[in-house]
Design a protein around this motif. Structure first.
Motif, PDB file in Angstrom:
ATOM      1  N   ARG A 153       0.840  -1.191   0.000  1.00 42.95           N
ATOM      2  CA  ARG A 153       0.000   0.000   0.000  1.00 42.95           C
ATOM      3  C   ARG A 153       0.880   1.248   0.000  1.00 42.95           C
ATOM      4  O   ARG A 153       2.020   1.208   0.439  1.00 42.95           O
ATOM      5  N   GLN A 154       0.298   2.309  -0.505  1.00 44.36           N
ATOM      6  CA  GLN A 154       1.000   3.584  -0.538  1.00 44.36           C
ATOM      7  C   GLN A 154       0.023   4.692  -0.183  1.00 44.36           C
ATOM      8  O   GLN A 154      -0.966   4.907  -0.907  1.00 44.36           O
ATOM      9  N   ALA A 155       0.310   5.363   0.915  1.00 48.08           N
ATOM     10  CA  ALA A 155      -0.487   6.495   1.350  1.00 48.08           C
ATOM     11  C   ALA A 155       0.103   7.769   0.756  1.00 48.08           C
ATOM     12  O   ALA A 155       1.294   7.819   0.415  1.00 48.08           O
ATOM     13  N   PRO A 156      -0.690   8.828   0.648  1.00 52.29           N
ATOM     14  CA  PRO A 156      -0.178  10.083   0.089  1.00 52.29           C
ATOM     15  C   PRO A 156       1.046  10.575   0.836  1.00 52.29           C
ATOM     16  O   PRO A 156       1.049  10.655   2.070  1.00 52.29           O
ATOM     17  N   GLY A 157       2.095  10.893   0.096  1.00 49.40           N
ATOM     18  CA  GLY A 157       3.311  11.423   0.696  1.00 49.40           C
ATOM     19  C   GLY A 157       4.191  10.404   1.372  1.00 49.40           C
ATOM     20  O   GLY A 157       5.195  10.765   1.994  1.00 49.40           O
ATOM     21  N   LYS A 158       3.824   9.122   1.275  1.00 51.30           N
ATOM     22  CA  LYS A 158       4.607   8.074   1.919  1.00 51.30           C
ATOM     23  C   LYS A 158       5.117   7.069   0.894  1.00 51.30           C
ATOM     24  O   LYS A 158       4.603   6.985  -0.216  1.00 51.30           O
ATOM     25  N   GLU A 159       6.117   6.288   1.305  1.00 49.68           N
ATOM     26  CA  GLU A 159       6.633   5.249   0.434  1.00 49.68           C
ATOM     27  C   GLU A 159       5.690   4.040   0.424  1.00 49.68           C
ATOM     28  O   GLU A 159       4.933   3.809   1.363  1.00 49.68           O
ATOM     29  N   ARG A 160       5.783   3.291  -0.660  1.00 54.73           N
ATOM     30  CA  ARG A 160       5.012   2.057  -0.743  1.00 54.73           C
ATOM     31  C   ARG A 160       5.558   1.067   0.285  1.00 54.73           C
ATOM     32  O   ARG A 160       6.763   0.917   0.434  1.00 54.73           O
ATOM     33  N   GLU A 161       4.652   0.390   0.984  1.00 55.80           N
ATOM     34  CA  GLU A 161       5.065  -0.539   2.019  1.00 55.80           C
ATOM     35  C   GLU A 161       4.372  -1.881   1.864  1.00 55.80           C
ATOM     36  O   GLU A 161       3.230  -1.955   1.400  1.00 55.80           O
ATOM     37  N   LEU A 162       5.074  -2.927   2.292  1.00 53.12           N
ATOM     38  CA  LEU A 162       4.505  -4.264   2.263  1.00 53.12           C
ATOM     39  C   LEU A 162       3.453  -4.399   3.361  1.00 53.12           C
ATOM     40  O   LEU A 162       3.709  -4.054   4.513  1.00 53.12           O
ATOM     41  N   VAL A 163       2.303  -4.903   2.997  1.00 55.35           N
ATOM     42  CA  VAL A 163       1.224  -5.134   3.950  1.00 55.35           C
ATOM     43  C   VAL A 163       1.170  -6.606   4.352  1.00 55.35           C
ATOM     44  O   VAL A 163       1.128  -6.931   5.541  1.00 55.35           O
ATOM     45  N   ALA A 164       1.167  -7.489   3.360  1.00 52.45           N
ATOM     46  CA  ALA A 164       1.055  -8.924   3.637  1.00 52.45           C
ATOM     47  C   ALA A 164       1.569  -9.713   2.447  1.00 52.45           C
ATOM     48  O   ALA A 164       1.494  -9.248   1.309  1.00 52.45           O
ATOM     49  N   GLY A 165       2.084 -10.907   2.717  1.00 50.00           N
ATOM     50  CA  GLY A 165       2.568 -11.776   1.654  1.00 50.00           C
ATOM     51  C   GLY A 165       2.162 -13.213   1.908  1.00 50.00           C
ATOM     52  O   GLY A 165       1.888 -13.602   3.051  1.00 50.00           O
ATOM     53  N   ILE A 166       2.118 -13.989   0.829  1.00 48.23           N
ATOM     54  CA  ILE A 166       1.738 -15.394   0.937  1.00 48.23           C
ATOM     55  C   ILE A 166       2.550 -16.193  -0.060  1.00 48.23           C
ATOM     56  O   ILE A 166       2.793 -15.749  -1.184  1.00 48.23           O
ATOM     57  N   THR A 167       2.992 -17.366   0.352  1.00 48.76           N
ATOM     58  CA  THR A 167       3.818 -18.198  -0.521  1.00 48.76           C
ATOM     59  C   THR A 167       2.974 -18.828  -1.629  1.00 48.76           C
ATOM     60  O   THR A 167       1.753 -18.714  -1.647  1.00 48.76           O
ATOM     61  N   ARG A 168       3.661 -19.518  -2.532  1.00 47.26           N
ATOM     62  CA  ARG A 168       3.005 -19.999  -3.754  1.00 47.26           C
ATOM     63  C   ARG A 168       1.812 -20.902  -3.485  1.00 47.26           C
ATOM     64  O   ARG A 168       0.790 -20.818  -4.173  1.00 47.26           O
ATOM     65  N   VAL A 169       1.936 -21.759  -2.514  1.00 48.54           N
ATOM     66  CA  VAL A 169       0.819 -22.663  -2.223  1.00 48.54           C
ATOM     67  C   VAL A 169       0.093 -22.253  -0.945  1.00 48.54           C
ATOM     68  O   VAL A 169      -0.763 -22.985  -0.448  1.00 48.54           O
ATOM     69  N   GLY A 170       0.439 -21.111  -0.427  1.00 48.03           N
ATOM     70  CA  GLY A 170      -0.286 -20.572   0.707  1.00 48.03           C
ATOM     71  C   GLY A 170       0.106 -21.123   2.056  1.00 48.03           C
ATOM     72  O   GLY A 170      -0.580 -20.897   3.050  1.00 48.03           O
TER      73      GLY A 170
END
Length: 116
Positions: A38-55
């Protein structure tokens, strides 16, 4: 043609919920780890959540742990982000991201606004 199409964003009141979806095409979805940024106004893009290939494994930013859940359905080429107990500071453009080795793809983003 590779596409990542996000949907489900919108305006929600604090404390509310939204579910984002990202549907992929043009590549072998199950070979890719998927993430939401996600990227908020005036801020850098940040990782919110990740999931592996098979979950089998997931990871979350500290700011969303216990409130957001990432999941995927490889049969539908779709990754989801369930967002509960939303706060004003969750307001941002949310992007879907796919990665396999050195290859990665981005979606166009969907706006999430948390406001009363």
């Amino acid at each position: 043609q590779v596409q990542l199409v996000e949907s489900g964003g919108g305006l929600v009141q604090p404390g509310g919920s939204l579910r984002l979806s990202c549907t992929a095409s043009g590549f072998t979805f199950s070979n890719y780890a998927m993430s939401w940024y996600r990227q908020a106004p005036g801020k850098e893009r940040e990782l919110v959540a990740g999931i592996t290939r098979v979950g089998g494994r997931t990871n979350y930013a500290d700011s969303v742990k216990g409130r957001f859940t990432i999941s995927r359905d490889n049969a539908k080429n779709t990754v989801y982000l369930q967002m509960n107990s939303l706060k004003a500071e969750d307001t941002a453009v949310y992007y879907c991201h796919a990665r396999s080795g050195s290859i990665d793809y981005w979606g166009q983003g969907t706006q999430v606004t948390v406001s009363s």
